[in-house]
Design an enzyme around this catalytic site. Structure first.
Site, PDB file in Angstrom:
ATOM      1  N   LYS A  85       0.845  -1.204   0.000  1.00  0.00           N
ATOM      2  CA  LYS A  85       0.000   0.000   0.000  1.00  0.00           C
ATOM      3  C   LYS A  85       0.879   1.252   0.000  1.00  0.00           C
ATOM      4  CE  LYS A  85      -0.222  -0.182   5.059  1.00  0.00           C
ATOM      5  NZ  LYS A  85      -1.010  -0.623   6.216  1.00  0.00           N
TER       6      LYS A  85
ATOM      7  N   ARG B 197     -10.558  -0.194  14.792  1.00  0.00           N
ATOM      8  CA  ARG B 197     -10.444   0.550  13.534  1.00  0.00           C
ATOM      9  C   ARG B 197     -11.475  -0.094  12.617  1.00  0.00           C
ATOM     10  NH1 ARG B 197      -4.448   1.117  10.903  1.00  0.00           N
ATOM     11  NH2 ARG B 197      -5.144  -0.715   9.776  1.00  0.00           N
TER      12      ARG B 197
ATOM     13  N   HIS C  32      -6.594  -7.356  12.709  1.00  0.00           N
ATOM     14  CA  HIS C  32      -5.338  -6.594  12.722  1.00  0.00           C
ATOM     15  C   HIS C  32      -4.991  -6.242  14.171  1.00  0.00           C
ATOM     16  CE1 HIS C  32      -2.177  -4.356  10.786  1.00  0.00           C
ATOM     17  NE2 HIS C  32      -2.673  -3.160  10.988  1.00  0.00           N
TER      18      HIS C  32
ATOM     19  N   ARG D 150       0.933 -10.836   6.897  1.00  0.00           N
ATOM     20  CA  ARG D 150       0.840  -9.603   6.095  1.00  0.00           C
ATOM     21  C   ARG D 150       1.906  -8.588   6.518  1.00  0.00           C
ATOM     22  NH1 ARG D 150      -4.371  -9.625   8.431  1.00  0.00           N
ATOM     23  NH2 ARG D 150      -3.753  -7.698   9.467  1.00  0.00           N
TER      24      ARG D 150
ATOM     25  N   TYR E 209      15.838  30.159   7.963  1.00  0.00           N
ATOM     26  CA  TYR E 209      14.763  30.993   8.515  1.00  0.00           C
ATOM     27  C   TYR E 209      14.821  31.041  10.045  1.00  0.00           C
ATOM     28  CZ  TYR E 209      12.400  30.666   3.956  1.00  0.00           C
ATOM     29  OH  TYR E 209      12.064  30.732   2.628  1.00  0.00           O
TER      30      TYR E 209
ATOM     31  N   CYS F 226      13.605  24.040   5.259  1.00  0.00           N
ATOM     32  CA  CYS F 226      12.758  24.909   4.426  1.00  0.00           C
ATOM     33  C   CYS F 226      11.932  24.032   3.482  1.00  0.00           C
ATOM     34  CB  CYS F 226      13.625  25.869   3.614  1.00  0.00           C
ATOM     35  SG  CYS F 226      14.835  26.764   4.604  1.00  0.00           S
TER      36      CYS F 226
ATOM     37  N   ASP G  39      12.172  23.576   0.252  1.00  0.00           N
ATOM     38  CA  ASP G  39      12.931  22.863  -0.786  1.00  0.00           C
ATOM     39  C   ASP G  39      14.394  22.654  -0.424  1.00  0.00           C
ATOM     40  OD1 ASP G  39      10.671  23.397  -2.669  1.00  0.00           O
ATOM     41  OD2 ASP G  39      11.391  25.449  -2.424  1.00  0.00           O
TER      42      ASP G  39
HETATM   43  C1  LIG Z   1      -0.335  -1.662   6.851  1.00  0.00           C
HETATM   44  C2  LIG Z   1      -0.959  -2.942   7.227  1.00  0.00           C
HETATM   45  C3  LIG Z   1      -0.182  -4.095   7.430  1.00  0.00           C
HETATM   46  C4  LIG Z   1       1.320  -4.086   7.483  1.00  0.00           C
HETATM   47  O1  LIG Z   1       1.720  -3.572   8.738  1.00  0.00           O
HETATM   48  P1  LIG Z   1       3.270  -3.437   9.113  1.00  0.00           P
HETATM   49  O2  LIG Z   1       3.257  -2.976  10.522  1.00  0.00           O
HETATM   50  O3  LIG Z   1       3.829  -2.433   8.172  1.00  0.00           O
HETATM   51  O4  LIG Z   1       3.863  -4.773   8.931  1.00  0.00           O
HETATM   52  C5  LIG Z   1      -0.838  -5.295   7.632  1.00  0.00           C
HETATM   53  N1  LIG Z   1      -2.197  -5.346   7.644  1.00  0.00           N
HETATM   54  C6  LIG Z   1      -2.956  -4.250   7.503  1.00  0.00           C
HETATM   55  C7  LIG Z   1      -4.431  -4.359   7.566  1.00  0.00           C
HETATM   56  C8  LIG Z   1      -2.377  -3.009   7.301  1.00  0.00           C
HETATM   57  O5  LIG Z   1      -3.144  -1.926   7.164  1.00  0.00           O
END
Ligand SMILES: *Cc1c(COP(=O)(O)O)cnc(C)c1O
Length: 389
Positions: free
Chosen positions: A33, A131, A162, A218, A264, A311, A313
């Site tokens: 992602k 979430r 998750h 994952r 700055y 800054c 850039d």
């Molecule tokens: C981003 C994400 C992951 C990966 O998490 P990491 O901490 O980067 O390994 C796995 N599952 C879901 C649903 C996520 O949103």
């Protein structure tokens, strides 16, 4: 070139191997992602597929569809769609989708009917992150899924959740979430569902919590060679190789007198006569403004803080009268094994996490693929790993 990010595909392969060894009996779904955490979606995905990734995971439907447009045809899951989004496009492109509740499931069902294809669905349960995902009791949600599976509109491929706290592997919420995930599995079985792929583990859990691996893991951040957090281990302890190295060149090097304010607000004042180097990267490129006065940069042979404010850039580095000239290369962050500051160090010094340092790197910084990369003309992954479909 003004500034660039070298993407080390050999490091990517190495990290995937580390994750594969950590979870040898589970399918491996590297998460790509957010433009592969800022590393470049399409080329990273190609290398991961070629190196044996069984699945790929993304958040957004458009990320999944970009992979398909680029020729990727392997198992692919996306998990974050807003109401009215392109479920139909995903289903038609053979992308697995996720349902978080009955409302979202109804939308998937309608989209599957509209495109006249069976949707492959992963049911998401909330086991404590609060979430996305369905809250218990799960039976009503699962009953709806069972009906849609029975009439052939969907296939329930996965059941997933998750972690909130896997980056602190000893945290008591980990056991509680596993317990709830087990009860979700039991509830799914109870209504007659048999999801083949149960998945829960992110990077931290893949590396440290083998009892959470289930059928698939994952990992995201670890794929890119960055530790999920200090309690999981350092990159060297985890044998992770940072994939991204951000480099630039001095635009100008010049002498400054003692007592001269720099950038700055003159937050930095030269302590003595010195040499300053101007680096053409700033917060518009994702260099955190919070790195003002701290951001560690490898410049003229040493790791040095940014002098004064970041800054939009540009940043300035005090070279302490070292030999340097315009055009010399500098390294913002990269691989500690090569003497570079790391994204993790940048994160520690700026109050964030390594994830944010790499992901926020802006589109003005070209990504340059290094190491051995698959040919762009040969993106097609094998279909062998796909369990069904
Ligand atoms: C981003 C994400 C992951 C990966 O998490 P990491 O901490 O980067 O390994 C796995 N599952 C879901 C649903 C996520 O949103």
């Amino acid at each position: 070139m003004r500034a660039w990010a070298e993407i080390d595909h050999d490091a990517l392969r190495h990290n995937l191997g580390v994750l594969r060894s950590a979870a040898p009996d589970s399918l491996l779904m590297p998460v790509v992602k957010a433009d592969a955490y800022g590393h470049g979606l399409v080329s990273v995905a190609r290398t991961l597929r070629e190196s044996g990734a069984d699945w790929l995971g993304v958040a957004l439907p458009e990320e999944a569809l970009s992979l398909r447009s680029a020729g990727d045809s392997g198992p692919l899951l996306c998990w974050l769609a807003v109401p009215g989004e392109a479920f139909g496009d995903c289903i038609a492109a053979d992308i697995d989708v996720s349902a978080y509740d009955g409302r979202m499931l109804a939308e998937v069902v309608a989209a599957a009917r509209a495109v006249d294809r069976r949707a492959r669905v992963h049911l998401k349960v909330d086991t404590g992150l609060s979430r996305g995902g369905a809250m218990p009791p799960w039976e009503p949600f699962f009953e709806l899924a069972k009906q849609a599976a029975d009439d052939g509109t969907i296939e329930v491929v996965g059941l997933w959740s998750h972690f909130a706290y896997a980056d602190e592997p000893q945290h008591p919420t980990v056991a509680r979430q596993v317990e709830l995930f087990e009860s979700a599995i039991a509830a799914a079985t109870g209504v007659g569902l048999t999801p083949q792929i149960r998945h829960l583990a992110n990077s931290a859990a893949t590396l440290r919590l083998p009892h959470t691996h289930y059928d698939m893991v994952r990992p995201g951040i670890a794929v890119y060679g960055i530790s999920p957090g200090p309690a999981v281990g350092t990159e060297s302890e985890l044998d992770l190789h940072p994939v991204m190295t951000v480099k630039s060149r001095f635009v100008m090097v010049k002498d400054l007198p003692a007592g001269q304010g720099v950038s700055y607000g003159h937050q930095y004042v030269t302590p003595h006569d010195t040499t300053a180097g101007l680096i053409p990267l700033g917060y518009a490129d994702g260099i955190p403004r919070a790195a003002s006065g701290v951001g560690p940069v490898l410049a003229a042979g040493e790791i040095r803080p940014i002098a004064g404010r970041v800054c939009m850039d540009q940043v300035v580095v005090d070279l302490d009268s070292s030999q340097a000239e315009a055009g010399d290369e500098v390294v913002m962050f990269g691989d500690a094994r090569r003497g570079h500051p790391t994204a993790t160090q940048w994160a520690d010094l700026t109050g964030t996490i390594g994830y944010e340092i790499v992901t926020r790197l802006g589109p003005r910084v070209a990504r340059i693929d290094m190491g051995s990369t698959p040919k762009a003309t040969d993106p097609a992954p094998s279909e062998e790993a796909k369990l069904s479909g």
